[in-house]
Design an enzyme around this catalytic site. Sequence first.
Site: not given
Ligand code: GDP
Ligand code: IMO
Ligand code: MG
Length: 431
Positions: A14, A16-17, A19, A39-42, A143, A225, A240, A304, A418
């Site tokens: 999380d 900011g990958k 973005k 499991n990722a949320g981008h 396997r 991740q 993970t 989540t 931002g």
């Molecule tokens: P990722 O999993 O690495 O892609 O990151 P996530 O999207 O899960 O979490 C990053 C959060 O920060 C998201 O809500 C983005 O919209 C937000 N975000 C990314 N860069 C910035 C930033 O520079 N400033 C702010 N305020 N939010 C940001």
């Molecule tokens: P992005 O790509 C943050 C964490 C889970 C848990 C552990 C194992 O958005 O950065 P899993 O479901 O993978 O077996 O969970 O890893 N986790 C993450 N935390 N960002 C993620 O992905 C994650 N993917 C897994 O919260 O602690």
């Molecule tokens: Mg994320």
Amino acid sequence: MYNILSIQGMQWGDEGKGKITDFYSKKSDIIVRSNGGNNAGHSVVRNGIRYALQLLPSGILNPKAVNIIADGTVVSLSGLLEEIERIEKQGIKDFNLLISTRASIVMPYHQQLDKAKEIVLGKSKIGTTGKGIGPCYSDKAARLGLRIGNLIDKEYLKKRLEEVLPIKNIELKAFGIEEYTVEKMMEYFNDLTEKLLKKAKIIDTSNYLYNAIKEGKKILFEGAQGAMLSIDFGTYPYVTSSCALASAIPMNAGVPAETIKTDAIVGILKAYTTRVGEGPFPSEILDENANLIREKGHEYGTVTGRPRRIGWLDIAQVNFVVKISGVKHFSLMLTDVLSVVDEINICTGYELDGKVIDYYPANLSDLYKVKPIFISMKSWKEDISKVKKFEDLPKECQEYILKVEELTGGKVTLVSVGPDETETIVREELF
Ligand code: GDP
Ligand code: IMO
Ligand code: MG
């Protein structure tokens, strides 16, 4: 300038990958996801609209780019179809999606087992996303997995289910989960495969990348991740089940090791630290500053909805990741958020049993015991989200960025101020 760039999360995910992948994707011919699953949320924000991507590469908003879900990923068919439906509802209908024949399938029972195992672990639970990632990768290694390519050979698919289900059913029964029949699974696959093939092509993506590299195409590898969630080098077992380091990309996408140049990795580094789920967190903030940062940064899980734990930037940990990955370039993320606190702390090292240590403890028992050593810096109060040049940032903010460079020995090439793609300060062009 590089033709092939990799995005690597430097912390616990999380960062900011999404973005930054979207930011670079406009210059890319191909965007590749090679580890993890939904499991990722981008998050990608364009023109104020937020797109939550999970398994789809964050280049999906660009109709001209080819998006690849590569060999090392785990694919939930129902999850992927839901995700496609979601972006289509947001108006993204014109996209190119390729899925590797070698990618693993997350079976419905993987998700059930993931949740059941967390319940048995009780207080010791990992805090997984519940998407079946661990059980799917376990079956791959044992396997006992099915692969995306199996979907297009119905006869082999049935044979594979006949081999695998008797073993899986023993495990499911032990957890009190209803067993699966070959017929029921075939029905499930027939329905979903037909739907999937309308949206994506299933091909040998490694071969596709081989040709693309030869032709000099611009390729962006999007990590999922973060390094500290990696199965081998993260805070095991609170990790993970895949490797989130850019050095794993060649294995996960079927490209030569030399494809990933260390200088062409952008380490995505949050200006503070967050973690979802359980596990050690030496620089965790336990006072009101955590709430201030959580609210300003909207630090709630994309997948989540769980509140993320908040900590100060942990350079001891970042430098461990630098050691194992060689990262020299950073994109410093969510820098704007730090204006909510008066003083910013940075963890520069750890003390263990009264002694300063120069390594990152591999054992959890040590990691739970370390005492972070902090330095403190003044924050800034201005809104920096509209700033376009480093020189126009408040002095304190510039100092913070330079301090990160000094402590890591790397270069902050991008400063994110931002969530929107436009809220990005470019200090050095890499791609
Ligand atoms: P990722 O999993 O690495 O892609 O990151 P996530 O999207 O899960 O979490 C990053 C959060 O920060 C998201 O809500 C983005 O919209 C937000 N975000 C990314 N860069 C910035 C930033 O520079 N400033 C702010 N305020 N939010 C940001
Ligand atoms: P992005 O790509 C943050 C964490 C889970 C848990 C552990 C194992 O958005 O950065 P899993 O479901 O993978 O077996 O969970 O890893 N986790 C993450 N935390 N960002 C993620 O992905 C994650 N993917 C897994 O919260 O602690
Ligand atoms: Mg994320």
